[in-house]
Design a protein around this motif. Structure first.
Motif, PDB file in Angstrom:
ATOM      1  N   LEU A 230      47.359  48.415  46.598  1.00  0.00           N
ATOM      2  CA  LEU A 230      46.753  47.089  46.652  1.00  0.00           C
ATOM      3  C   LEU A 230      45.258  47.151  46.920  1.00  0.00           C
ATOM      4  O   LEU A 230      44.496  46.341  46.376  1.00  0.00           O
ATOM      5  CB  LEU A 230      47.445  46.230  47.714  1.00  0.00           C
ATOM      6  CG  LEU A 230      48.884  45.825  47.409  1.00  0.00           C
ATOM      7  CD1 LEU A 230      49.502  45.108  48.600  1.00  0.00           C
ATOM      8  CD2 LEU A 230      48.960  44.965  46.153  1.00  0.00           C
ATOM      9  N   ARG A 231      44.818  48.115  47.718  1.00  0.00           N
ATOM     10  CA  ARG A 231      43.384  48.259  47.999  1.00  0.00           C
ATOM     11  C   ARG A 231      42.577  48.553  46.738  1.00  0.00           C
ATOM     12  O   ARG A 231      41.371  48.298  46.697  1.00  0.00           O
ATOM     13  CB  ARG A 231      43.149  49.370  49.021  1.00  0.00           C
ATOM     14  CG  ARG A 231      43.441  48.978  50.445  1.00  0.00           C
ATOM     15  CD  ARG A 231      42.919  50.008  51.436  1.00  0.00           C
ATOM     16  NE  ARG A 231      43.725  51.219  51.455  1.00  0.00           N
ATOM     17  CZ  ARG A 231      44.800  51.410  52.208  1.00  0.00           C
ATOM     18  NH1 ARG A 231      45.211  50.444  53.017  1.00  0.00           N
ATOM     19  NH2 ARG A 231      45.461  52.537  52.170  1.00  0.00           N
ATOM     20  N   LEU A 232      43.225  49.079  45.706  1.00  0.00           N
ATOM     21  CA  LEU A 232      42.531  49.460  44.467  1.00  0.00           C
ATOM     22  C   LEU A 232      42.486  48.357  43.420  1.00  0.00           C
ATOM     23  O   LEU A 232      41.736  48.458  42.450  1.00  0.00           O
ATOM     24  CB  LEU A 232      43.227  50.686  43.856  1.00  0.00           C
ATOM     25  CG  LEU A 232      43.269  51.941  44.704  1.00  0.00           C
ATOM     26  CD1 LEU A 232      44.146  52.995  44.035  1.00  0.00           C
ATOM     27  CD2 LEU A 232      41.863  52.471  44.953  1.00  0.00           C
ATOM     28  N   LEU A 233      43.282  47.325  43.603  1.00  0.00           N
ATOM     29  CA  LEU A 233      43.420  46.293  42.569  1.00  0.00           C
ATOM     30  C   LEU A 233      42.289  45.273  42.621  1.00  0.00           C
ATOM     31  O   LEU A 233      41.775  44.942  43.692  1.00  0.00           O
ATOM     32  CB  LEU A 233      44.761  45.574  42.724  1.00  0.00           C
ATOM     33  CG  LEU A 233      46.001  46.433  42.508  1.00  0.00           C
ATOM     34  CD1 LEU A 233      47.260  45.607  42.745  1.00  0.00           C
ATOM     35  CD2 LEU A 233      46.005  47.039  41.114  1.00  0.00           C
ATOM     36  N   PRO A 234      41.906  44.747  41.451  1.00  0.00           N
ATOM     37  CA  PRO A 234      40.858  43.717  41.427  1.00  0.00           C
ATOM     38  C   PRO A 234      41.361  42.406  42.036  1.00  0.00           C
ATOM     39  O   PRO A 234      42.528  42.062  41.904  1.00  0.00           O
ATOM     40  CB  PRO A 234      40.570  43.543  39.928  1.00  0.00           C
ATOM     41  CG  PRO A 234      41.796  44.013  39.235  1.00  0.00           C
ATOM     42  CD  PRO A 234      42.407  45.074  40.117  1.00  0.00           C
ATOM     43  N   THR A 235      40.464  41.708  42.673  1.00  0.00           N
ATOM     44  CA  THR A 235      40.840  40.438  43.299  1.00  0.00           C
ATOM     45  C   THR A 235      40.625  39.253  42.360  1.00  0.00           C
ATOM     46  O   THR A 235      41.044  38.140  42.676  1.00  0.00           O
ATOM     47  CB  THR A 235      40.035  40.198  44.594  1.00  0.00           C
ATOM     48  OG1 THR A 235      38.642  40.219  44.279  1.00  0.00           O
ATOM     49  CG2 THR A 235      40.352  41.256  45.630  1.00  0.00           C
ATOM     50  N   ASP A 236      39.993  39.486  41.218  1.00  0.00           N
ATOM     51  CA  ASP A 236      39.698  38.373  40.317  1.00  0.00           C
ATOM     52  C   ASP A 236      40.669  38.259  39.148  1.00  0.00           C
ATOM     53  O   ASP A 236      40.423  37.524  38.201  1.00  0.00           O
ATOM     54  CB  ASP A 236      38.259  38.465  39.801  1.00  0.00           C
ATOM     55  CG  ASP A 236      37.983  39.740  39.027  1.00  0.00           C
ATOM     56  OD1 ASP A 236      38.804  40.673  39.091  1.00  0.00           O
ATOM     57  OD2 ASP A 236      36.933  39.809  38.370  1.00  0.00           O
ATOM     58  N   ALA A 237      41.785  38.964  39.206  1.00  0.00           N
ATOM     59  CA  ALA A 237      42.811  38.876  38.162  1.00  0.00           C
ATOM     60  C   ALA A 237      43.840  37.813  38.545  1.00  0.00           C
ATOM     61  O   ALA A 237      43.949  37.425  39.714  1.00  0.00           O
ATOM     62  CB  ALA A 237      43.494  40.227  37.985  1.00  0.00           C
ATOM     63  N   LEU A 238      44.602  37.370  37.558  1.00  0.00           N
ATOM     64  CA  LEU A 238      45.735  36.480  37.816  1.00  0.00           C
ATOM     65  C   LEU A 238      46.968  37.355  37.992  1.00  0.00           C
ATOM     66  O   LEU A 238      47.282  38.163  37.121  1.00  0.00           O
ATOM     67  CB  LEU A 238      45.942  35.510  36.650  1.00  0.00           C
ATOM     68  CG  LEU A 238      44.807  34.545  36.369  1.00  0.00           C
ATOM     69  CD1 LEU A 238      45.114  33.725  35.120  1.00  0.00           C
ATOM     70  CD2 LEU A 238      44.575  33.639  37.557  1.00  0.00           C
ATOM     71  N   TYR A 239      47.680  37.182  39.095  1.00  0.00           N
ATOM     72  CA  TYR A 239      48.824  38.034  39.401  1.00  0.00           C
ATOM     73  C   TYR A 239      50.137  37.263  39.287  1.00  0.00           C
ATOM     74  O   TYR A 239      50.242  36.118  39.718  1.00  0.00           O
ATOM     75  CB  TYR A 239      48.702  38.614  40.819  1.00  0.00           C
ATOM     76  CG  TYR A 239      47.671  39.704  40.885  1.00  0.00           C
ATOM     77  CD1 TYR A 239      48.024  41.041  40.696  1.00  0.00           C
ATOM     78  CD2 TYR A 239      46.332  39.401  41.098  1.00  0.00           C
ATOM     79  CE1 TYR A 239      47.078  42.039  40.734  1.00  0.00           C
ATOM     80  CE2 TYR A 239      45.367  40.396  41.134  1.00  0.00           C
ATOM     81  CZ  TYR A 239      45.759  41.712  40.953  1.00  0.00           C
ATOM     82  OH  TYR A 239      44.808  42.709  40.972  1.00  0.00           O
TER      83      TYR A 239
END
Length: 94
Positions: free
Chosen positions: A15-24
């Motif tokens: 989770l620390r590696l994932l972008p925060t601006d994507a739709l999940y």
């Protein structure tokens, strides 16, 4: 991102590696080891990753498709089991 993981992996490290601006579109594979979409979404929120929860991969995938635009890319993954569930669904979408 249609995203799910298994519970015995280091979820926080991923989770620390994932972008925060994507739709999940958080989901869970059809195996006992799957992390629940609910728990994954709660953990993700601590990293400012927000999304919707779905009980299975086909539901998450269909939601992503219906909310996407032609130029969008839909990533499906996190676990090979998520991809496997999608491939199973796509080969027999009944």
């Amino acid at each position: 991102m249609v995203f799910g993981m298994v519970s015995d992996k280091d979820i926080d490290a991923v989770l620390r590696l994932l972008p925060t601006d994507a739709l999940y579109y958080f989901t869970q594979a059809n195996i006992r080891r799957a992390e629940t979409a609910e728990h994954l979404a709660i953990k993700a929120a601590t990293y400012n990753i927000i999304g919707k929860k779905y009980l299975n991969v086909p539901l998450a995938y269909q939601a992503a498709l219906s909310e996407s635009q032609p130029q969008d890319i839909i990533f499906v993954g996190g676990s090979s089991y998520i991809v496997s569930d999608l491939l199973t669904y796509l080969s027999n979408p009944e």
